[in-house]
Motif scaffolding. Structure first.
Motif, PDB file in Angstrom:
ATOM      1  N   GLN A  33       0.829  -1.184   0.000  1.00 30.54           N
ATOM      2  CA  GLN A  33       0.000   0.000   0.000  1.00 30.54           C
ATOM      3  C   GLN A  33       0.870   1.243   0.000  1.00 30.54           C
ATOM      4  OE1 GLN A  33      -3.109  -0.186   2.877  1.00 30.54           O
ATOM      5  NE2 GLN A  33      -4.248   1.418   1.779  1.00 30.54           N
ATOM      6  N   TYR A  36       0.036   5.936   3.121  1.00 31.22           N
ATOM      7  CA  TYR A  36       0.274   5.623   4.521  1.00 31.22           C
ATOM      8  C   TYR A  36      -1.041   5.625   5.285  1.00 31.22           C
ATOM      9  CZ  TYR A  36       1.913   6.494   9.344  1.00 31.22           C
ATOM     10  OH  TYR A  36       2.139   6.440  10.697  1.00 31.22           O
ATOM     11  N   GLY A  67       3.388   2.718  15.887  1.00 31.71           N
ATOM     12  CA  GLY A  67       4.632   3.398  16.219  1.00 31.71           C
ATOM     13  C   GLY A  67       4.371   4.743  16.870  1.00 31.71           C
TER      14      GLY A  67
HETATM   15  N1  LIG Z   1       9.665   3.142  -0.651  1.00 29.80           N
HETATM   16  C1  LIG Z   1       9.172   2.366   0.313  1.00 29.80           C
HETATM   17  N2  LIG Z   1       8.104   2.779   1.032  1.00 29.80           N
HETATM   18  C2  LIG Z   1       7.637   1.950   2.008  1.00 29.80           C
HETATM   19  C3  LIG Z   1       8.210   0.678   2.270  1.00 29.80           C
HETATM   20  N3  LIG Z   1       7.531   0.105   3.277  1.00 29.80           N
HETATM   21  C4  LIG Z   1       6.546   0.969   3.627  1.00 29.80           C
HETATM   22  N4  LIG Z   1       6.600   2.076   2.861  1.00 29.80           N
HETATM   23  C5  LIG Z   1       5.713   3.238   2.935  1.00 29.80           C
HETATM   24  O1  LIG Z   1       5.913   3.880   4.177  1.00 29.80           O
HETATM   25  C6  LIG Z   1       4.685   4.385   4.685  1.00 29.80           C
HETATM   26  C7  LIG Z   1       4.416   3.849   6.084  1.00 29.80           C
HETATM   27  O2  LIG Z   1       4.227   2.448   6.038  1.00 29.80           O
HETATM   28  P1  LIG Z   1       3.442   1.667   7.189  1.00 29.80           P
HETATM   29  O3  LIG Z   1       3.660   0.239   6.909  1.00 29.80           O
HETATM   30  O4  LIG Z   1       2.065   2.131   7.322  1.00 29.80           O
HETATM   31  O5  LIG Z   1       4.275   2.144   8.466  1.00 29.80           O
HETATM   32  P2  LIG Z   1       4.094   1.662   9.984  1.00 29.80           P
HETATM   33  O6  LIG Z   1       5.471   1.389  10.496  1.00 29.80           O
HETATM   34  O7  LIG Z   1       3.134   0.552  10.079  1.00 29.80           O
HETATM   35  O8  LIG Z   1       3.519   2.982  10.687  1.00 29.80           O
HETATM   36  P3  LIG Z   1       2.610   3.076  12.031  1.00 29.80           P
HETATM   37  O9  LIG Z   1       1.497   2.125  11.883  1.00 29.80           O
HETATM   38  O10 LIG Z   1       2.152   4.489  12.124  1.00 29.80           O
HETATM   39  O11 LIG Z   1       3.504   2.759  13.175  1.00 29.80           O
HETATM   40  C8  LIG Z   1       3.607   4.009   3.675  1.00 29.80           C
HETATM   41  O12 LIG Z   1       3.356   5.096   2.827  1.00 29.80           O
HETATM   42  C9  LIG Z   1       4.240   2.866   2.894  1.00 29.80           C
HETATM   43  O13 LIG Z   1       3.764   2.813   1.578  1.00 29.80           O
HETATM   44  C10 LIG Z   1       9.335   0.282   1.472  1.00 29.80           C
HETATM   45  O14 LIG Z   1       9.913  -0.795   1.628  1.00 29.80           O
HETATM   46  N5  LIG Z   1       9.784   1.165   0.525  1.00 29.80           N
END
Ligand SMILES: Nc1nc2c(ncn2[C@@H]2O[C@H](COP(=O)(O)OP(=O)(O)OP(=O)(O)O)[C@@H](O)[C@H]2O)c(=O)[nH]1
Ligand SMILES: [Mg+2]
Lengths: 186, 134
Positions: A33, A36, A67
């Motif tokens: 996805q 975010y 987080g």
């Molecule tokens: N370029 C890139 N973007 C990423 C990657 N993994 C996640 N993202 C992006 O980073 C953002 C945050 O990702 P999440 O997985 O929601 O982050 P989280 O750690 O679960 O955040 P919280 O739930 O708030 O703690 C999103 O827009 C994702 O699309 C990656 O490997 N590469």
């Protein structure tokens, strides 16, 4: 054949990609996805990991925790007694790497002094042009904490199986270890 | 009879929340402390032993390792549901040998005994033998 069960706690700063990674862990592949969507609590996922060259497996109950600081207290109440821990940072954010020791402490405070296998994951390896944390530095810190280090990209589905596999293997060898020890007692 | 194997009285383990085929739940009722059932991760863990007839139970002895909090429940019915709590105990940790604990009950009858292992001193715990005195 033995099926182990592990409570796997995933922590790390907001937006480092914990939920994106958790989606990749899913048996059906999941999908990345781009937008975010903040996790406001704990999301539970189940993933069974086979131990290579055996008929044994580890069922991982994955606790994808928020987080954002506001939600951390509520998340901690749901962790129970962790079996394994996965600390995630974003390789393009030094601040997120610096938070890892605090996250690890938080989880360890719930472990009642038990040895809990863990991994450190540097996510977003696809953005290496903006890298702020060198792999060698992360590796060194991980080692000092007894964690295995893996770099992943949830976006490119790169290396995403490695963290869970390494946790499953560590938990499995802990089991074999204890089993042998107990065998010597009876 | 506390030292005899429960299986010789037709008692059997009818439910266990973990199983490693090398350490099946039958190992609890075979009367030996060398063989054991082992939990395979997370708490609580549950075991249910069924007796062929109503059995008067005044004492339960448990050989185990790394069990911390144990709750025992019983029922006196055909089906393994609707249990009542009869004892709860925190075991002491042992290092070089098994935990051996006796739990006194009121001597009333039971068809099923349910053991709930609520917590452990390690990720994995083992139960080697359960003995019952009428
Ligand atoms: N370029 C890139 N973007 C990423 C990657 N993994 C996640 N993202 C992006 O980073 C953002 C945050 O990702 P999440 O997985 O929601 O982050 P989280 O750690 O679960 O955040 P919280 O739930 O708030 O703690 C999103 O827009 C994702 O699309 C990656 O490997 N590469
Ligand atoms: Mg999230």
């Amino acid at each position: 054949m033995v099926k182990l069960r592990a409570r796997c706690i995933i922590v790390g700063d907001a937006a480092v990609g914990k939920s994106a990674l958790s989606q990749m862990f899913r048996s059906d592949g999941g999908h990345f996805q781009k937008n975010y969507s903040m996790t406001a609590g704990v999301e539970l996922l189940l993933k069974s990991v086979n131990i290579p060259e055996t008929s044994d497996s580890v069922g991982q109950y994955i606790f994808d925790s928020a987080g954002r600081e506001t939600f951390v207290g509520a998340c901690e109440k749901m962790w129970g007694q962790p079996s394994v821990v996965c600390v995630v940072f974003d390789i393009t954010s030094l601040a997120s790497f610096n938070s890892c020791s605090r996250w690890l402490e938080r989880v360890r405070a719930h472990c009642n002094g038990l040895q809990v296998p863990g991994v450190l994951v540097g996510n977003k390896s696809d953005l290496s042009s903006r890298r702020e944390v060198e792999a060698a530095v992360a590796q060194e810190w991980a080692q000092s904490q007894g964690l295995q280090y893996h770099e992943t990209s949830a976006k490119d589905m790169e290396n995403c199986d490695a963290p869970l596999l390494s946790l499953a293997q560590a938990f499995y060898s802990l089991y074999q270890d204890r089993r042998q020890m107990i065998q010597g007692l009876g | 009879m506390i030292n005899a194997a429960l299986s010789t009285f037709g008692a059997q383990v009818v439910l266990a929340t973990s199983s490693d085929e090398n350490h099946p739940p039958e190992n609890i009722t075979d009367g030996k402390t060398e063989t054991f059932w082992m939990s395979t991760g997370m708490f609580p863990q549950e075991l249910i032993i069924r007796f062929p007839d109503n059995m008067k139970v005044s004492l339960i002895s448990v050989h185990s390792f790394n069990v911390k909090r144990l709750r025992i429940e019983k029922n006196a019915q055909e089906e393994a549901d609707k249990f009542e709590v009869v004892a709860e105990k925190e075991f002491e940790q042992t290092e070089n040998g098994l935990q051996i604990n006796d739990i006194t009950l009121d001597g009333s009858t039971a068809t099923h005994l349910r053991f709930l292992i609520l917590s452990g001193y390690d990720h994995f715990v083992s139960v080697h033998k359960v003995g019952v005195q009428a």
